[in-house]
Design a protein around this motif. Structure first.
Motif, PDB file in Angstrom:
ATOM      1  N   TYR A  22      -1.327  -8.988  12.381  1.00  0.00           N
ATOM      2  CA  TYR A  22      -2.553  -8.797  11.596  1.00  0.00           C
ATOM      3  C   TYR A  22      -3.737  -9.427  12.322  1.00  0.00           C
ATOM      4  N   HIS A  49      -5.521   0.197   4.062  1.00  0.00           N
ATOM      5  CA  HIS A  49      -4.348   0.919   4.569  1.00  0.00           C
ATOM      6  C   HIS A  49      -4.434   2.417   4.295  1.00  0.00           C
ATOM      7  N   HIS A  97      -7.780  -5.212   1.652  1.00  0.00           N
ATOM      8  CA  HIS A  97      -6.755  -5.008   2.680  1.00  0.00           C
ATOM      9  C   HIS A  97      -5.849  -3.828   2.318  1.00  0.00           C
ATOM     10  N   GLU A  98      -5.280  -3.864   1.123  1.00  0.00           N
ATOM     11  CA  GLU A  98      -4.326  -2.800   0.770  1.00  0.00           C
ATOM     12  C   GLU A  98      -5.022  -1.440   0.731  1.00  0.00           C
ATOM     13  N   GLU A 127       0.811  -1.212   0.000  1.00  0.00           N
ATOM     14  CA  GLU A 127       0.000   0.000   0.000  1.00  0.00           C
ATOM     15  C   GLU A 127       0.843   1.260   0.000  1.00  0.00           C
ATOM     16  N   ASN A 167      -6.140  -2.292  10.306  1.00  0.00           N
ATOM     17  CA  ASN A 167      -6.631  -2.478   8.944  1.00  0.00           C
ATOM     18  C   ASN A 167      -7.283  -3.854   8.796  1.00  0.00           C
ATOM     19  N   GLU A 210      -1.331  -2.675  10.426  1.00  0.00           N
ATOM     20  CA  GLU A 210      -1.770  -3.978   9.899  1.00  0.00           C
ATOM     21  C   GLU A 210      -2.955  -4.526  10.693  1.00  0.00           C
TER      22      GLU A 210
HETATM   23 ZN   LIG Z   1      -1.091  -4.651   5.214  1.00  0.00          ZN
END
Ligand SMILES: [Zn+2]
Length: 649
Positions: free
Chosen positions: A488, A411, A407-408, A385, A433, A430
Motif C-alpha cells: 500500500y 478500489h 480507500h475502499e 471492496e 488506490n 492496493e
Molecule cells: Zn485496499
C-alpha cells in the motif's frame, strides 16, 4: 588411426621452454549491471504491445452470471443456483474450465488455515465450512440447449476443475449450471461475515458463489489458491442476481435494483428518487424508523426477493440486515448510499458525504465512475471492496471512517475498472488506490503536504529501518506484518515521488496515469503493461526506478562528499563532489549557499549517475561557497540525511 598416431607423437615431444615474460593480464570482462540498464520485460506482442497498450490481437474471456440465492437466517446458510455463460474469446480450444471456490478456505486443513493463525485477520477464527457443490452441468453449448449434461469435477483446495463434455472452440460459448450452498462464517477473513446486533444479524456476503477463474494470454488459467492475504482475479461480465431474505431485511447489493415496487415502500422509493438529485444526504430509513414494520412493504410471504442487474463488473457482493439506517445522495446520476446499524459509530451519519466526495473526486481527477450506484455498508468487516459496494467497519468514525471509505471506494478504479490480478500483483490495486487516496484526503480536508511530510519522505523511515520487501511479490508471499508498508504505502509513495519530484511535472504525470487507466479499463494489465504505458506517455525511460522501487528494496542515499576550489587564469571554479552510495539513484536537488548570504537552487538530472555513483558538479559562483545541501525540501526518501550537507570548515 593415422590422426591419433600424430597426436601421440606430438605429445611425446619435449616441453617448450617457458616464455621469458608472463602474458599480460586479461582486460576486465563485464556485463551491463548498471541500475540504468533496461528492465527486462516480456517480449512485446500484438496482444500486449511495447507501447504498453493492449494490441490489436488482445483478447479476454467473458463470464455472464445468473444467480438465484436465498439466505436462511436461522442456520446462516446460503443456498444458490447459478448459471455461467462462458465465452471463449481466446484462440484456444478449451477442454476444461477452472472455478474459484473461495469458501473452501474454511475447510479443515485448508492451505489458508495452515498459513494464517486461527485469530489472524485473514483467517476464520476456527470456523469450519466450505462449499457443498450439488452439481455442475452443461446447459447450453454454442447457444443451443443440450439438456443438462453432468460435468465431472475435481476440487483442488479453493479451485475446481470442470471437465467439459465437449471441447469449447474459439469464438464459442458454453453455459454451465451449478447448485451450491455454504454456511456464512461469522469471521470471514475480514472480507465477509456476520455480526449480531440488538436488532438482529447483519450479513456482509462476498466470495459467495463459484466464480470462473481468469484464462488469459499471460499464464493460461490463473489458478492461484485463495489463501487469505491475496484477493481476487476475475473476468468481466453482466450479472442478474436475486437474493431472497426474510421480509424484515433490507438488502444492499452490487447493481441496479430491478424490483423496487416489491421490496421498497412508496416512501422509500420517493426518498431515493429525491436523493439521486440531491448533493446532500437524504434519509431513506431514518434512525428513528429502523426496524419498524412500516419500513417494509405490507403483506405477502415471509420472505422477499431482491432482484439486481449489474453490467461490466468482475464480481457482485451484498449485505442484508433488519436494522439498517439507510441514507443516500446523488452525484452525476450515481446513487450514493450508506447502510449502517444504529449501534454503528455516530460518525457514520457522514458516510454518504465521504462516499460522494470520493466518487466525485476520483471521477473528476482520473476516470469517470461508470456504475449506477456506490454503497458503503457498516458491519463486522473492517474494510473491503467489491464492485459498487464496500464494507467498512462499524466502529470507525471521523477521519478513520473517511480514510477507509475513500480507500475502499477508490478500489472501484483499481481493480474493479482496471482489472489486474490482485493475488499476484497486490501493488497494482492496493498501491495505486492508496496513491489516489492521498489526493482525495487532501481535497476533502483542504489540506496541503508540509515540508518533510510527503508520503515519499515518510517512506524514508520504513526504508531506513529495513521494513521493506519488493512490492512485486505475490500477495501471500509478503510478510503479513509488512503488507501495509510494502503493497500500500510503498507503491503509493513511489508514484507520489515520481509525480512530484522525479518527473516534477504533475500535468505530465496525470496525463500518463489517466492514459494507463483508459487503456486498461475493463482489461487485465500486467506490471509490464503499466511500466510501458507510463514510459510511453511520460516520455521517460524509468527502468532504474521501476527496478529499484518495485522489484527490489534498494534505498536512496545521496551525499555531498566534499567541496574544493580550483584557481586558474579563468577564475575560481568550485567543484562539488557528490555520491549516491544507495543502490537507487535519483535526481539531485542542490542548494548552494554563498558567502554573501545568497542561495542558488540547482536540479541535476538522474543521468548524472549514468557513469557511476560519483559525480562532480563544477561551476563558477559569484562568491565563495559556504554550504551545500542535497534535497533541502526533504522531498526524497533519503535514508541517511546526515551526509546531505557540507559546510565550509
Ligand atoms: Zn485496499
Amino acid at each position: 588411426m593415422l590422426t591419433l598416431a600424430l597426436v601421440l607423437a606430438a605429445l611425446q615431444q619435449p616441453a617448450a621452454t617457458p616464455p621469458p615474460t608472463p602474458a599480460p593480464a586479461l582486460p576486465p570482462q563485464v556485463g551491463d549491471t548498471s541500475p540504468f540498464r533496461r528492465l527486462a520485460l516480456p517480449t512485446p506482442t500484438l496482444l500486449r504491445e511495447g507501447s504498453g497498450r493492449a494490441g490489436p490481437r488482445y483478447w479476454q474471456q467473458r463470464a455472464d452470471y445468473t444467480i438465484r440465492a436465498s439466505l436462511d437466517t436461522a442456520t446462516h446458510v446460503i443456498t444458490g443456483r447459478e448459471t455461467i455463460r462462458y465465452s471463449n474469446n481466446s484462440p484456444d480450444t478449451l477442454t476444461y474450465l477452472w472455478l474459484q471456490l473461495d469458501q473452501n478456505i474454511y475447510r479443515a486443513n485448508s492451505r489458508g488455515a495452515a498459513l494464517n493463525p486461527t485469530d489472524a485477520r485473514f483467517a476464520g477464527q476456527g470456523f469450519e465450512g466450505g462449499y457443498t457443490i450439488e452439481y455442475v452441468r452443461a446447459l447450453q453449448r454454442f447457444g443451443q440447449a443440450i439438456g443438462r449434461a453432468p460435468l465431472a469435477t475435481t476440487v483442488n483446495g479453493t479451485v475446481m476443475r470442470a471437465e467439459l463434455d465437449r471441447p469449447l472452440p474459439p469464438g464459442q460459448n458454453v453455459t454451465l449450471e451449478l447448485a451450491y450452498r455454504f454456511e456464512v462464517p461469522e469471521h470471514g477473513s475480514d472480507r465477509m461475515g456476520r455480526e449480531r446486533f440488538p436488532g438482529g444479524w447483519l450479513y456482509e456476503i462476498a466470495q459467495w458463489y463459484p466464480r470462473l477463474a481468469v484464462y488469459d494470454d499471460v499464464r493460461g488459467w490463473n489458478t492461484e489458491q485463495y489463501l487469505g492475504q491475496g484477493e481476487f482475479y476475475l473476468e468481466y461480465g453482466d450479472f442478474d442476481v436475486t437474493i431472497t431474505v426474510p421480509r424484515s431485511f433490507v438488502v444492499a447489493a452490487t447493481g441496479t435494483l430491478l424490483n423496487p415496487l416489491e421490496v421498497l415502500t412508496p416512501t422509500e422509493r420517493a426518498r431515493l428518487a429525491q436523493a439521486l438529485k440531491s448533493d446532500t444526504t437524504v434519509a431513506v430509513i431514518a434512525k428513528t424508523e429502523v426496524g419498524q414494520a412500516f419500513t417494509r412493504p405490507v403483506g405477502g410471504a415471509p420472505t422477499r426477493t431482491w432482484h439486481y442487474s449489474a453490467k461490466s463488473v468482475r464480481d457482485v457482493a451484498w449485505a442484508a440486515a433488519p436494522n439498517f439506517i439507510w441514507d443516500a445522495s446523488g452525484y452525476n446520476g450515481v446513487l450514493i448510499q450508506s447502510l449502517y446499524p444504529p449501534e454503528a459509530n455516530a460518525g457514520w451519519a457522514r458516510s454518504t458525504e465521504y462516499a460522494r466526495h470520493s466518487i466525485k473526486h476520483y471521477s473528476e481527477k482520473w476516470f469517470r465512475y461508470p456504475y449506477p450506484t456506490a454503497i458503503n455498508v457498516a458491519g463486522p468487516v473492517g474494510g473491503m471492496e467489491y464492485p459498487m459496494i464496500v464494507f467498512c467497519g462499524h466502529r470507525a468514525g471521523d477521519r478513520g471512517l473517511f480514510g477507509v471509505t475513500t480507500h475502499e471506494l477508490g478500489h472501484q478504479w483499481f481493480p474493479m475498472v482496471v482489472g489486474s490480478n490482485e493475488r499476484l500483483y497486490p501493488w497494482m490495486d492496493e498501491g495505486f488506490n492508496s496513491f489516489i487516496n492521498i489526493y482525495s484526503g487532501l481535497a476533502f480536508y483542504h489540506d496541503t503536504v508540509g515540508p518533510g511530510r510527503s508520503p515519499a519522505a515518510q517512506w524514508a523511515r520504513a526504508a531506513a529501518a529495513g521494513r521493506d520487501q519488493p512490492p512485486i511479490l505475490a500477495a501471500d508471499r509478503v510478510n503479513p506484518a509488512l503488507l501495509g508498508n510494502v503493497e500500500y504505502f510503498k507503491p503509493a509513495a513511489g508514484l507520489y515521488l515520481l509525480r512530484h519530484h522525479i518527473i516534477d511535472d504533475t500535468t505530465r504525470f496525470d496525463r500518463a496515469f489517466r492514459e494507463y487507466i483508459r487503456r486498461w479499463a475493463y482489461k487485465h494489465p500486467t506490471p509490464a503493461d503499466f511500466f510501458r504505458s507510463m514510459e510511453d506517455a511520460l516520455g521517460e525511460d524509468l527502468s532504474w526506478f521501476w527496478r529499484g522501487w518495485f522489484y527490489r528494496t534498494d534505498v536512496i542515499d545521496l551525499a555531498v562528499d566534499s567541496v574544493r576550489v580550483r584557481q586558474d587564469s579563468t577564475g575560481t571554479t568550485t567543484r562539488i563532489f557528490l555520491a549516491s552510495p544507495g543502490a537507487l539513484p535519483m535526481p539531485v536537488d542542490l542548494r548552494v549557499t554563498l558567502a554573501n548570504g545568497s542561495t542558488e537552487d540547482v536540479r541535476l538530472p538522474v543521468e548524472i549517475w549514468w557513469l557511476g555513483n560519483h559525480y562532480v558538479y563544477e561551476r563558477k559562483f559569484a562568491a565563495d561557497v559556504v554550504k551545500v545541501e542535497i534535497d533541502p525540501g526533504q522531498n526524497f526518501p533519503d535514508v541517511r540525511r546526515e551526509n546531505n550537507v557540507w559546510t565550509k570548515p
